[in-house]
Write a protein that holds these residues in place. Structure first.
Motif, PDB file in Angstrom:
ATOM      1  N   MET A 156       0.832  -1.180   0.000  1.00  0.00           N
ATOM      2  CA  MET A 156       0.000   0.000   0.000  1.00  0.00           C
ATOM      3  C   MET A 156       0.872   1.237   0.000  1.00  0.00           C
ATOM      4  O   MET A 156       1.712   1.393   0.871  1.00  0.00           O
ATOM      5  CB  MET A 156      -0.899   0.016   1.232  1.00  0.00           C
ATOM      6  CG  MET A 156      -1.930  -1.079   1.221  1.00  0.00           C
ATOM      7  SD  MET A 156      -2.762  -1.199   2.800  1.00  0.00           S
ATOM      8  CE  MET A 156      -1.444  -1.933   3.768  1.00  0.00           C
ATOM      9  N   LYS A 157       0.702   2.099  -0.944  1.00  0.00           N
ATOM     10  CA  LYS A 157       1.490   3.326  -0.969  1.00  0.00           C
ATOM     11  C   LYS A 157       0.855   4.345  -0.039  1.00  0.00           C
ATOM     12  O   LYS A 157      -0.313   4.657  -0.132  1.00  0.00           O
ATOM     13  CB  LYS A 157       1.576   3.866  -2.395  1.00  0.00           C
ATOM     14  CG  LYS A 157       2.472   2.999  -3.264  1.00  0.00           C
ATOM     15  CD  LYS A 157       2.820   3.689  -4.561  1.00  0.00           C
ATOM     16  CE  LYS A 157       3.776   2.840  -5.368  1.00  0.00           C
ATOM     17  NZ  LYS A 157       4.105   3.446  -6.645  1.00  0.00           N
ATOM     18  N   PRO A 158       1.648   4.885   0.878  1.00  0.00           N
ATOM     19  CA  PRO A 158       1.102   5.722   1.932  1.00  0.00           C
ATOM     20  C   PRO A 158       1.067   7.191   1.585  1.00  0.00           C
ATOM     21  O   PRO A 158       1.743   7.665   0.681  1.00  0.00           O
ATOM     22  CB  PRO A 158       2.070   5.475   3.095  1.00  0.00           C
ATOM     23  CG  PRO A 158       3.375   5.242   2.401  1.00  0.00           C
ATOM     24  CD  PRO A 158       3.051   4.556   1.091  1.00  0.00           C
ATOM     25  N   LEU A 159       0.262   7.922   2.350  1.00  0.00           N
ATOM     26  CA  LEU A 159       0.201   9.364   2.248  1.00  0.00           C
ATOM     27  C   LEU A 159       1.272   9.977   3.134  1.00  0.00           C
ATOM     28  O   LEU A 159       1.495   9.535   4.260  1.00  0.00           O
ATOM     29  CB  LEU A 159      -1.169   9.866   2.715  1.00  0.00           C
ATOM     30  CG  LEU A 159      -2.390   9.397   1.928  1.00  0.00           C
ATOM     31  CD1 LEU A 159      -3.650   9.690   2.723  1.00  0.00           C
ATOM     32  CD2 LEU A 159      -2.456  10.100   0.585  1.00  0.00           C
ATOM     33  N   LYS A 202       2.770  -8.979  -0.072  1.00  0.00           N
ATOM     34  CA  LYS A 202       1.873 -10.099   0.174  1.00  0.00           C
ATOM     35  C   LYS A 202       0.980 -10.275  -1.040  1.00  0.00           C
ATOM     36  O   LYS A 202       0.690  -9.318  -1.756  1.00  0.00           O
ATOM     37  CB  LYS A 202       0.976  -9.831   1.393  1.00  0.00           C
ATOM     38  CG  LYS A 202       1.709  -9.567   2.701  1.00  0.00           C
ATOM     39  CD  LYS A 202       0.731  -9.210   3.792  1.00  0.00           C
ATOM     40  CE  LYS A 202       1.463  -8.752   5.055  1.00  0.00           C
ATOM     41  NZ  LYS A 202       2.120  -9.873   5.739  1.00  0.00           N
ATOM     42  N   THR A 203       0.517 -11.510  -1.270  1.00  0.00           N
ATOM     43  CA  THR A 203      -0.503 -11.704  -2.283  1.00  0.00           C
ATOM     44  C   THR A 203      -1.833 -11.194  -1.733  1.00  0.00           C
ATOM     45  O   THR A 203      -1.997 -11.032  -0.512  1.00  0.00           O
ATOM     46  CB  THR A 203      -0.646 -13.190  -2.661  1.00  0.00           C
ATOM     47  OG1 THR A 203      -1.150 -13.917  -1.527  1.00  0.00           O
ATOM     48  CG2 THR A 203       0.690 -13.781  -3.094  1.00  0.00           C
ATOM     49  N   TYR A 204      -2.788 -10.960  -2.616  1.00  0.00           N
ATOM     50  CA  TYR A 204      -4.112 -10.523  -2.180  1.00  0.00           C
ATOM     51  C   TYR A 204      -4.714 -11.539  -1.220  1.00  0.00           C
ATOM     52  O   TYR A 204      -5.300 -11.181  -0.188  1.00  0.00           O
ATOM     53  CB  TYR A 204      -5.014 -10.327  -3.401  1.00  0.00           C
ATOM     54  CG  TYR A 204      -6.467 -10.132  -3.055  1.00  0.00           C
ATOM     55  CD1 TYR A 204      -6.931  -8.899  -2.605  1.00  0.00           C
ATOM     56  CD2 TYR A 204      -7.387 -11.177  -3.182  1.00  0.00           C
ATOM     57  CE1 TYR A 204      -8.264  -8.714  -2.283  1.00  0.00           C
ATOM     58  CE2 TYR A 204      -8.714 -10.996  -2.864  1.00  0.00           C
ATOM     59  CZ  TYR A 204      -9.153  -9.767  -2.413  1.00  0.00           C
ATOM     60  OH  TYR A 204     -10.473  -9.595  -2.089  1.00  0.00           O
ATOM     61  N   SER A 205      -4.576 -12.819  -1.529  1.00  0.00           N
ATOM     62  CA  SER A 205      -5.130 -13.870  -0.685  1.00  0.00           C
ATOM     63  C   SER A 205      -4.489 -13.863   0.704  1.00  0.00           C
ATOM     64  O   SER A 205      -5.180 -13.992   1.725  1.00  0.00           O
ATOM     65  CB  SER A 205      -4.934 -15.239  -1.346  1.00  0.00           C
ATOM     66  OG  SER A 205      -5.407 -16.274  -0.517  1.00  0.00           O
ATOM     67  N   GLN A 206      -3.168 -13.715   0.779  1.00  0.00           N
ATOM     68  CA  GLN A 206      -2.485 -13.653   2.077  1.00  0.00           C
ATOM     69  C   GLN A 206      -2.986 -12.472   2.897  1.00  0.00           C
ATOM     70  O   GLN A 206      -3.262 -12.594   4.095  1.00  0.00           O
ATOM     71  CB  GLN A 206      -0.976 -13.514   1.867  1.00  0.00           C
ATOM     72  CG  GLN A 206      -0.283 -14.764   1.371  1.00  0.00           C
ATOM     73  CD  GLN A 206       1.180 -14.503   1.038  1.00  0.00           C
ATOM     74  OE1 GLN A 206       1.541 -13.431   0.533  1.00  0.00           O
ATOM     75  NE2 GLN A 206       2.032 -15.470   1.317  1.00  0.00           N
ATOM     76  N   VAL A 213      -7.052  -8.187 -13.513  1.00  0.00           N
ATOM     77  CA  VAL A 213      -6.681  -9.054 -12.393  1.00  0.00           C
ATOM     78  C   VAL A 213      -5.170  -9.297 -12.369  1.00  0.00           C
ATOM     79  O   VAL A 213      -4.529  -9.208 -11.321  1.00  0.00           O
ATOM     80  CB  VAL A 213      -7.450 -10.394 -12.471  1.00  0.00           C
ATOM     81  CG1 VAL A 213      -6.880 -11.403 -11.484  1.00  0.00           C
ATOM     82  CG2 VAL A 213      -8.929 -10.159 -12.192  1.00  0.00           C
ATOM     83  N   ASN A 214      -4.591  -9.590 -13.526  1.00  0.00           N
ATOM     84  CA  ASN A 214      -3.149  -9.866 -13.580  1.00  0.00           C
ATOM     85  C   ASN A 214      -2.323  -8.646 -13.177  1.00  0.00           C
ATOM     86  O   ASN A 214      -1.354  -8.760 -12.415  1.00  0.00           O
ATOM     87  CB  ASN A 214      -2.745 -10.324 -14.979  1.00  0.00           C
ATOM     88  CG  ASN A 214      -3.236 -11.726 -15.291  1.00  0.00           C
ATOM     89  OD1 ASN A 214      -3.512 -12.510 -14.374  1.00  0.00           O
ATOM     90  ND2 ASN A 214      -3.350 -12.053 -16.570  1.00  0.00           N
ATOM     91  N   LYS A 232       1.176  -7.125  -4.871  1.00  0.00           N
ATOM     92  CA  LYS A 232       2.333  -7.817  -4.293  1.00  0.00           C
ATOM     93  C   LYS A 232       3.532  -6.859  -4.184  1.00  0.00           C
ATOM     94  O   LYS A 232       4.278  -6.883  -3.194  1.00  0.00           O
ATOM     95  CB  LYS A 232       2.698  -9.026  -5.153  1.00  0.00           C
ATOM     96  CG  LYS A 232       3.872  -9.865  -4.627  1.00  0.00           C
ATOM     97  CD  LYS A 232       3.523 -10.528  -3.302  1.00  0.00           C
ATOM     98  CE  LYS A 232       4.668 -11.373  -2.764  1.00  0.00           C
ATOM     99  NZ  LYS A 232       4.908 -12.584  -3.582  1.00  0.00           N
ATOM    100  N   GLN A 233       3.697  -6.012  -5.166  1.00  0.00           N
ATOM    101  CA  GLN A 233       4.816  -5.069  -5.164  1.00  0.00           C
ATOM    102  C   GLN A 233       4.731  -4.103  -3.990  1.00  0.00           C
ATOM    103  O   GLN A 233       5.746  -3.763  -3.378  1.00  0.00           O
ATOM    104  CB  GLN A 233       4.830  -4.284  -6.479  1.00  0.00           C
ATOM    105  CG  GLN A 233       5.932  -3.219  -6.550  1.00  0.00           C
ATOM    106  CD  GLN A 233       5.837  -2.383  -7.816  1.00  0.00           C
ATOM    107  OE1 GLN A 233       5.011  -2.652  -8.691  1.00  0.00           O
ATOM    108  NE2 GLN A 233       6.672  -1.367  -7.912  1.00  0.00           N
ATOM    109  N   HIS A 234       3.513  -3.680  -3.640  1.00  0.00           N
ATOM    110  CA  HIS A 234       3.366  -2.627  -2.650  1.00  0.00           C
ATOM    111  C   HIS A 234       3.042  -3.127  -1.247  1.00  0.00           C
ATOM    112  O   HIS A 234       3.106  -2.349  -0.287  1.00  0.00           O
ATOM    113  CB  HIS A 234       2.283  -1.643  -3.100  1.00  0.00           C
ATOM    114  CG  HIS A 234       2.656  -0.884  -4.330  1.00  0.00           C
ATOM    115  ND1 HIS A 234       2.321  -1.312  -5.600  1.00  0.00           N
ATOM    116  CD2 HIS A 234       3.386   0.243  -4.486  1.00  0.00           C
ATOM    117  CE1 HIS A 234       2.820  -0.457  -6.490  1.00  0.00           C
ATOM    118  NE2 HIS A 234       3.456   0.492  -5.832  1.00  0.00           N
ATOM    119  N   THR A 235       2.689  -4.391  -1.099  1.00  0.00           N
ATOM    120  CA  THR A 235       2.401  -4.921   0.238  1.00  0.00           C
ATOM    121  C   THR A 235       3.309  -6.082   0.618  1.00  0.00           C
ATOM    122  O   THR A 235       3.328  -6.492   1.765  1.00  0.00           O
ATOM    123  CB  THR A 235       0.945  -5.424   0.329  1.00  0.00           C
ATOM    124  OG1 THR A 235       0.776  -6.562  -0.521  1.00  0.00           O
ATOM    125  CG2 THR A 235      -0.036  -4.322  -0.054  1.00  0.00           C
TER     126      THR A 235
END
Length: 302
Positions: A1-4, A227-231, A214-215, A222-225
């Motif tokens: 997640m890119k933060p403010l 984690k995968t969406y599922s994780q 979706v891809n 994954k790049q910004h967290t």
């Protein structure tokens, strides 16, 4: 997640700011700021996101957030209900480290302090007797002014620098990309997941919120967290499940359904993977060992 990027309001010449907040819910966007923050949760519950760490928070918790570490404390859904009378209360101390770095923090005697400041960039949860001592020192800071406040901060830093009761939260490899160009997009996704995790939300639903395929969304997320969406979704759901089981509101099957799982076997498997306990083991553990001293927190609210 890119933060403010978040600017802490402060008066001119102020290197240490003490702030008491009382509101319906905490600020709900992922953000960061250059000041080191020590945050006491006086009254509130929810899910904390610190770097790539996800966990629950509650009254009495004290967290150290290092300089420019992305974070958000997202309150439980009940805090957002229109007729809710709940309050989110916290004390925060913001320290402008730049005021000290070139002189005090570079002294040979500050070796342990330097290590503490480095570890704070991963986020630290203060535990045990150290938590009680820091709580008392932070409460006193609300009445201190000027150089007395700086001395109190240094006392707290020294205590934390030598404590063995600090839990590092974010992974050692976490490195936030602080480009702010798509803050709104990632926070929209974040808020969507937090508002709907108890429902049957799919990967495609989150991708639609981000207006991405979706891809492309999978790579982006994954790049910004890290984690995968599922994780990410499972960690939020299981964290909420832990909270419900501690509160003893539902049995294990009902808790699973409340958290968005319609397959009890899958719920049990995810619970074990994330907490290292089965739901039954977790309930037994907290029925026999879960205690917390909130006496200092109650004092903070007076």
């Amino acid at each position: 997640m890119k933060p403010l990027h978040f600017k802490i309001p402060k008066t001119s010449g102020e290197s240490v700011r003490v702030q008491y907040d009382e509101q319906r819910h905490f600020y709900e966007n992922l953000h960061f700021h250059p000041e080191l923050q020590i945050m006491v949760i006086c009254e509130s519950t929810g899910t904390r996101f610190i770097g790539d760490s996800i966990g629950s928070f509650g009254s009495g918790d004290i967290v150290v957030l290092g300089s420019n570490l992305p974070h958000v404390f997202r309150n439980d859904k009940k805090y957002y209900e229109p007729d809710s009378e709940l309050q989110a209360k916290n004390i925060s101390v913001f320290v402008d480290l730049a005021s000290f770095e070139d002189n005090l923090f570079s002294l040979p005697e500050a070796h342990d302090l330097q290590r503490f400041l480095l570890n704070s960039k991963r986020g630290l949860l203060i535990k045990g007797e150290t938590r009680k001592k820091v709580m008392a020192l932070l409460q006193d800071m609300r009445t201190l002014k000027g150089f007395e406040r700086i001395i109190q901060v240094l006392i707290i830093f020294n205590l934390l620098s030598h404590s063995t009761e600090l839990e590092m939260l974010s992974s050692v490899g976490f490195n936030a990309n602080l480009n702010e160009s798509d803050n709104r997009k990632i926070n929209d996704v974040f808020n969507y997941i937090m508002n709907n995790f108890s429902e049957d939300i799919k990967l495609s639903d989150a991708a639609n919120v981000a207006n991405m395929s979706v891809n492309a969304f999978c790579r982006y997320f994954k790049q910004h967290t890290q984690k995968t969406y599922s994780q990410f979704l499972n960690e939020i759901r299981i964290g909420h499940a832990c909270k419900l089981l501690i509160e003893d509101k539902w049995n294990i099957r009902e808790t699973a359904f409340e958290c968005g799982y319609d397959n009890i076997s899958y719920f049990n498997r995810q619970f074990k993977d994330i907490t290292n306990f089965t739901p039954t083991e977790f309930v037994k553990l907290h029925n026999t060992r879960f205690t917390k001293d909130f006496s200092l927190v109650e004092t903070a609210q007076e």
